[in-house]
Design a protein around this motif. Structure first.
Motif, PDB file in Angstrom:
ATOM      1  N   THR A 217       0.855  -1.184   0.000  1.00 14.32           N
ATOM      2  CA  THR A 217       0.000   0.000   0.000  1.00 14.32           C
ATOM      3  C   THR A 217       0.892   1.235   0.000  1.00 14.32           C
ATOM      4  O   THR A 217       1.820   1.323   0.803  1.00 14.32           O
ATOM      5  CB  THR A 217      -0.901   0.022   1.247  1.00 14.32           C
ATOM      6  OG1 THR A 217      -1.670  -1.167   1.272  1.00 14.32           O
ATOM      7  CG2 THR A 217      -1.802   1.243   1.242  1.00 14.32           C
ATOM      8  N   PRO A 218       0.676   2.187  -0.892  1.00 13.26           N
ATOM      9  CA  PRO A 218       1.525   3.377  -0.928  1.00 13.26           C
ATOM     10  C   PRO A 218       1.578   4.074   0.422  1.00 13.26           C
ATOM     11  O   PRO A 218       0.582   4.145   1.150  1.00 13.26           O
ATOM     12  CB  PRO A 218       0.855   4.258  -1.992  1.00 13.26           C
ATOM     13  CG  PRO A 218       0.150   3.290  -2.881  1.00 13.26           C
ATOM     14  CD  PRO A 218      -0.328   2.193  -1.966  1.00 13.26           C
ATOM     15  N   THR A 219       2.750   4.593   0.747  1.00 13.25           N
ATOM     16  CA  THR A 219       2.952   5.297   2.020  1.00 13.25           C
ATOM     17  C   THR A 219       2.313   6.678   1.951  1.00 13.25           C
ATOM     18  O   THR A 219       2.435   7.383   0.942  1.00 13.25           O
ATOM     19  CB  THR A 219       4.451   5.447   2.309  1.00 13.25           C
ATOM     20  OG1 THR A 219       5.074   4.164   2.257  1.00 13.25           O
ATOM     21  CG2 THR A 219       4.682   6.060   3.675  1.00 13.25           C
ATOM     22  N   GLU A 220       1.652   7.074   3.026  1.00  6.97           N
ATOM     23  CA  GLU A 220       1.115   8.428   3.109  1.00  6.97           C
ATOM     24  C   GLU A 220       2.196   9.339   3.687  1.00  6.97           C
ATOM     25  O   GLU A 220       2.674   9.128   4.806  1.00  6.97           O
ATOM     26  CB  GLU A 220      -0.125   8.471   4.005  1.00  6.97           C
ATOM     27  CG  GLU A 220      -0.728   9.864   4.119  1.00  6.97           C
ATOM     28  CD  GLU A 220      -1.879   9.928   5.110  1.00  6.97           C
ATOM     29  OE1 GLU A 220      -2.357  11.050   5.383  1.00  6.97           O
ATOM     30  OE2 GLU A 220      -2.297   8.871   5.621  1.00  6.97           O
ATOM     31  N   LEU A 261       6.720   2.037   5.938  1.00 14.35           N
ATOM     32  CA  LEU A 261       5.793   2.515   6.961  1.00 14.35           C
ATOM     33  C   LEU A 261       4.452   2.883   6.327  1.00 14.35           C
ATOM     34  O   LEU A 261       4.383   3.236   5.144  1.00 14.35           O
ATOM     35  CB  LEU A 261       6.374   3.738   7.675  1.00 14.35           C
ATOM     36  CG  LEU A 261       7.734   3.563   8.368  1.00 14.35           C
ATOM     37  CD1 LEU A 261       8.220   4.906   8.888  1.00 14.35           C
ATOM     38  CD2 LEU A 261       7.635   2.546   9.503  1.00 14.35           C
ATOM     39  N   LYS A 262       3.421   2.819   7.141  1.00 17.60           N
ATOM     40  CA  LYS A 262       2.080   3.189   6.665  1.00 17.60           C
ATOM     41  C   LYS A 262       2.022   4.685   6.396  1.00 17.60           C
ATOM     42  O   LYS A 262       1.505   5.134   5.362  1.00 17.60           O
ATOM     43  CB  LYS A 262       1.033   2.782   7.701  1.00 17.60           C
ATOM     44  CG  LYS A 262      -0.397   3.031   7.242  1.00 17.60           C
ATOM     45  CD  LYS A 262      -1.398   2.538   8.288  1.00 17.60           C
ATOM     46  CE  LYS A 262      -2.836   2.779   7.835  1.00 17.60           C
ATOM     47  NZ  LYS A 262      -3.806   2.315   8.854  1.00 17.60           N
ATOM     48  N   GLU A 263       2.484   5.491   7.350  1.00 19.14           N
ATOM     49  CA  GLU A 263       2.637   6.931   7.164  1.00 19.14           C
ATOM     50  C   GLU A 263       4.080   7.285   7.535  1.00 19.14           C
ATOM     51  O   GLU A 263       4.690   6.610   8.358  1.00 19.14           O
ATOM     52  CB  GLU A 263       1.698   7.752   8.048  1.00 19.14           C
ATOM     53  CG  GLU A 263       0.221   7.438   7.904  1.00 19.14           C
ATOM     54  CD  GLU A 263      -0.228   6.372   8.899  1.00 19.14           C
ATOM     55  OE1 GLU A 263      -1.359   5.873   8.758  1.00 19.14           O
ATOM     56  OE2 GLU A 263       0.569   6.020   9.820  1.00 19.14           O
ATOM     57  N   THR A 264       4.596   8.341   6.952  1.00 20.36           N
ATOM     58  CA  THR A 264       5.966   8.734   7.292  1.00 20.36           C
ATOM     59  C   THR A 264       6.134  10.245   7.214  1.00 20.36           C
ATOM     60  O   THR A 264       5.586  10.886   6.309  1.00 20.36           O
ATOM     61  CB  THR A 264       6.992   8.068   6.367  1.00 20.36           C
ATOM     62  OG1 THR A 264       8.315   8.419   6.807  1.00 20.36           O
ATOM     63  CG2 THR A 264       6.834   8.501   4.919  1.00 20.36           C
TER      64      THR A 264
END
Length: 654
Positions: A217-220, A261-264
């Protein structure tokens, strides 16, 4: 030329590799044919651009929008190639004579009548030197073709075209062989491969569990608004390397990891801005983020583990961690990035609208900005650019970003797009100088990087270097904020240290230097005067040889000028005399010989005499019959060297 214009408009610059080389070849071929076939002796390529605009500019607006950079690039590349062609052509013709002169005489006997030496270039330009079809001619040696390229910058393709005009083939295999040998000799080492070399292929397949059909899933990215975030590990693997990791214990992990990471909040290197660094902490894990790349929408963090709760990094998946960016380093980077935008706008204001970005580096230590411009900047221009940037920083202008802006709207607002970058339908616009999109601003550029909130955060801006980066491209390096302040402190320290050595103050340093220079000049003049008097007072040894006088004078420690003066004095008013003088300089010998006209008529030769004298002192040299100089490596053998002069001169006089 039409193709070249569109390439430049699309962001391609002439270069020695890749698409830039294709562009360079296009322009050079046009110049070569225009010069040799159509007879255009003056630069012409940029003039043909006007025809391209006239026929296609109504539809392809980028030709008009980027007129200045296209024209300047065409001008600069043609001027560069004409210089290369002029310098290399002489060598090409010299090689041609060496290889084909006799065969050319056989096929064209009229060339033996003397026109060869006087009109060779004009005959070549007129095509008179071409071999007739059917004449058996050996190929032009590949080694010579490479030598023309390597030593004189003469392109191999030009050698082939000129040989084709002459009816000669070129040994292409020989050229490639010589090129390969040179590359192998110069290859002192290979560039370090990215630590992601293996990860590029495996990260998508492995980081999510090994199924190549599954993409992460692309990182936010949340780093525009914050430097820290609580997030979740979506995948982790060892970065492939020479070592196979074997953990002595779960707490020790000496090899790097690739973590998604999911968000970074960590910025991934792009657009010239380097990636962020910082920490990942949580669930017994602690790691230092040293680099970040973006791949398939996933931000991949290179992490050096500090504490590792598990042996298999895949078991970190799902772990909740605190991601913390190094805020001080980020602040330095953002200051440099916004300053780069100000610099770009200032350069266009001072140098002209042809200036466009050709590359950049935005790091915590400095900024580097490459831009299209055909000549070195004058000091006044650099000062003016620097003044404008500092002025805009002091004005504390707002820096606003407009995300997800339709690209057509951004272009209508006058946004600068980076050449070579590909943009989607929606873009991010960074505007400096106004709050609203429809207001006049100092700078508008499409940019995905991170910036300060107002230009006042930049602090001091200082250009520290300006030089050529490539043909038609200049490079500026500059400092901001703490970096500029540290530079000022260093310069102040150097000024203070220099002033102390002159027993002065920084304020009076220039005056003190001028006084010391003047005093040194006076002292040098007095020393030279004293030495010249001393040189004439040293007793000379005079030996008569069959009506010719040999006058020898060993001046001792001194300068060459003293030896020359002594030789002049020895021969002055004595046409039948040979004057020979010597001085010792820093452990080496210097000899000067002057021969009067009557002595020269009898066979005395200054150059030949000194050649034998200098040999004794471990040197050599020579010169004209009436005057010569020579050096020796060992000043201790001056007397021994002077002693051979008598026998040498006797041999000359017969």
């Amino acid at each position: 030329i039409r193709t070249a214009c569109f390439c430049i408009a699309d962001g391609v610059h002439p270069a020695n590799s890749g698409r830039g080389y294709v562009l360079r070849r296009l322009i050079r071929r046009a110049v070569l044919k225009g010069q040799r076939v159509l007879g255009f002796e003056e630069p012409f390529v940029h003039l043909v651009f006007e025809g391209v605009v006239e026929s296609m500019g109504d539809h392809y607006r980028e030709l008009i929008e980027r007129r200045d950079v296209i024209v300047e690039t065409l001008k600069g590349e043609e001027a560069l190639f004409r210089r290369t062609l002029s310098e290399g052509l002489g060598q090409f013709l010299e090689f041609f004579q060496q290889q084909y002169l006799e065969l050319l005489y056989e096929s064209k006997p009229e060339l033996r009548e003397g026109v060869w030496s006087t009109n060779f270039r004009s005959l070549f330009d007129a095509g008179e030197l071409a071999f007739a079809p059917g004449v058996s001619v050996k190929p032009f040696p590949g080694a010579l073709s490479y030598r023309l390229y390597d030593t004189y910058g003469f392109p191999f393709e030009v050698t082939k075209e000129l040989c084709a005009e002459l009816g000669i083939l070129v040994d292409e295999e020989g050229y490639e062989s010589a090129l390969k040998e040179a590359q192998e000799r110069s290859r002192g080492g290979t560039e370090r491969e990215s630590v992601y070399g293996g990860v590029q292929v495996t990260i998508v397949a492995q980081i999510m569990g090994g199924d190549q059909a599954i993409k992460p899933t692309p990182t936010e990215f949340v780093g525009y608004d914050s430097t820290q975030a609580q997030t979740q590990v979506t995948g982790a693997i060892h970065i492939p390397g020479e070592r196979t990791p074997t953990l002595p214990s779960p707490s020790e992990a000496p090899w790097p990891l690739a973590i998604a990471l999911k968000e970074t909040p960590f910025y991934a290197e792009s657009g010239g801005q380097v990636s962020d660094t910082g920490l990942l902490i949580g669930g017994g894990f602690e790691g230092r983020v040293t680099d970040v790349i973006k791949q398939d929408g996933v931000f991949v963090h290179e992490v050096e583990p500090i504490r590792m709760p598990v042996e298999d990094p895949m078991r970190l998946t799902g772990l909740v961690v605190e991601a913390e960016v190094d805020q001080n380093r980020r602040a330095r980077i953002t200051r440099n990035h916004t300053a780069t935008h100000l610099l770009h706008a200032a350069l266009r204001q001072v140098l002209g609208k042809h200036v466009t970005q050709a590359g950049s580096y935005v790091g915590p230590d400095r900024l580097r900005f490459d831009f299209t411009h055909g000549q070195a900047m004058m000091e006044a221009q650099k000062s003016e650019v620097e003044r404008i940037v500092n002025e805009k920083a002091l004005e504390n202008l707002p820096v606003n970003t407009f995300a997800n802006l339709p690209i057509a709207e951004a272009r209508a607002m006058g946004a600068m797009a980076l050449f070579g970058e590909k943009y989607g339908d929606f873009v991010r616009l960074v505007q400096i100088g106004s709050e609203a999109a429809n207001e006049k601003s100092f700078s508008r550029e499409l940019c995905g990087g991170i910036h300060v909130r107002t230009t006042g955060e930049i602090g001091l801006f200082k250009i520290v270097h300006e030089a050529s980066a490539a043909s038609g491209v200049r490079r500026i390096e500059a400092l901001t904020g703490e970096g500029a302040y540290e530079w000022v402190l260093e310069q102040a320290h150097l000024l203070k240290e220099a002033a102390d050595k002159l027993k002065s103050t920084p304020k009076d340093l220039i005056h003190s230097i001028e006084k010391h220079v003047e005093a040194q000049r006076d002292l040098k003049q007095k020393l030279e005067k004293a030495r010249s008097v001393g040189a004439t007072q040293v007793q000379a040894q005079v030996i008569e040889i069959d009506g010719i006088e040999l006058a020898i004078q060993n001046v001792g420690e001194g300068e060459q000028a003293e030896a020359s003066l002594a030789a002049d004095k020895l021969v002055e008013g004595k046409p039948n005399r040979v004057g020979l003088s010597a001085v010792a300089m820093d452990g080496k010998a210097m000899f000067v010989c002057k021969v009067g006209p009557d002595a020269q008529a009898r066979g005395a030769h200054a150059g030949n005499l000194l050649r034998e004298v200098a040999k004794v002192a471990g040197g050599g040299g020579g010169g004209r019959p009436d005057f010569a100089t020579a050096g020796g490596k060992d000043a201790g053998k001056i007397a021994e060297a002077l002693a051979v002069a008598e026998a040498t001169l006797r041999g000359m006089l017969g």
